[in-house]
Design an enzyme around this catalytic site. Structure first.
Site, PDB file in Angstrom:
ATOM      1  CE  LYS A 159      -2.064   4.344   4.966  1.00 15.27           C
ATOM      2  NZ  LYS A 159      -2.912   4.491   6.240  1.00 15.27           N
ATOM      3  CE  LYS A 187      -3.243  -0.083   3.164  1.00 14.79           C
ATOM      4  NZ  LYS A 187      -4.080  -0.475   4.451  1.00 14.79           N
TER       5      LYS A 187
END
Ligand code: C2G
Length: 159
Positions: free
Chosen positions: A50, A48
């Protein structure tokens, strides 16, 4: 025979657990009788894009410690939602409205809802706040050190 339990599911990283997360989970819990959360694994967070501060085990423990959450399972990829909804007999899929429209394709197997986010807070904001506080502290320590150095230098010049 009571009415069947209404199960709500949501997904997220939930890093640096904060009021934006809790307020959403509270509202989601209010939509049914049971709330289960797909917590993004560390590997999935990399996909993602992240970088989390807390590892999966801590983010899972924090979610399980939240009064609005009944159970937590790992979210390993984007594709598992449909099988999760069937497996856990989910009635409602709900998530913050930053995802508005992204999961409408699940509407054939459950209700899909997007709830307003809490403005003014995010895991990124929390990180920025900590860094800026720490920077200010570093600056005052550096200034103090310079003053001590000056005083030391003036002392050695007098001798
Ligand atoms: N949230 C919120 N208010 C905030 C911050 C977050 O309501 N100030 C909500 C988000 O909308 C999301 C949930 O809290 O519904 C978790 O946020 P994140 O951890 O950022 O989740 P995200 O990375 O968007 O993961 O497959 C779905 C993804 O895993 C969602």
């Amino acid at each position: 025979m009571g009415k069947p339990l209404k199960t709500v599911v949501t997904y997220g990283t939930f890093d640096l657990f904060h009021v934006g997360h809790v307020r959403l989970l509270k509202r989601l819990r209010g939509l049914g009788d049971r709330l289960i959360v797909g917590c993004s694994t560390d590997e999935f967070n990399e996909k993602k894009g992240k970088r989390t501060v807390m590892p999966y085990a801590q983010r899972e423990e924090l979610l399980l410690g939240c009064r609005y959450v009944d159970d937590v399972f790992p979210e390993k990829n984007w594709e598992q939602k449909r099988s999760d909804i069937t497996k856990y007999k989910v009635d409602i899929f709900a998530i913050g409205d930053d995802w508005s429209g992204h999961f409408d394709s699940l509407q054939d197997i459950c209700e899909v809802m997007y709830l307003p986010r809490t403005s003014g807070i995010s895991s990124t904001d929390v990180k920025k706040l900590v860094v800026s506080r720490f920077k200010n502290e570093l600056v005052s320590i550096a200034t103090e050190l310079q003053n001590v150095e000056k005083r030391l230098r003036s002392l050695t010049e007098i001798e």
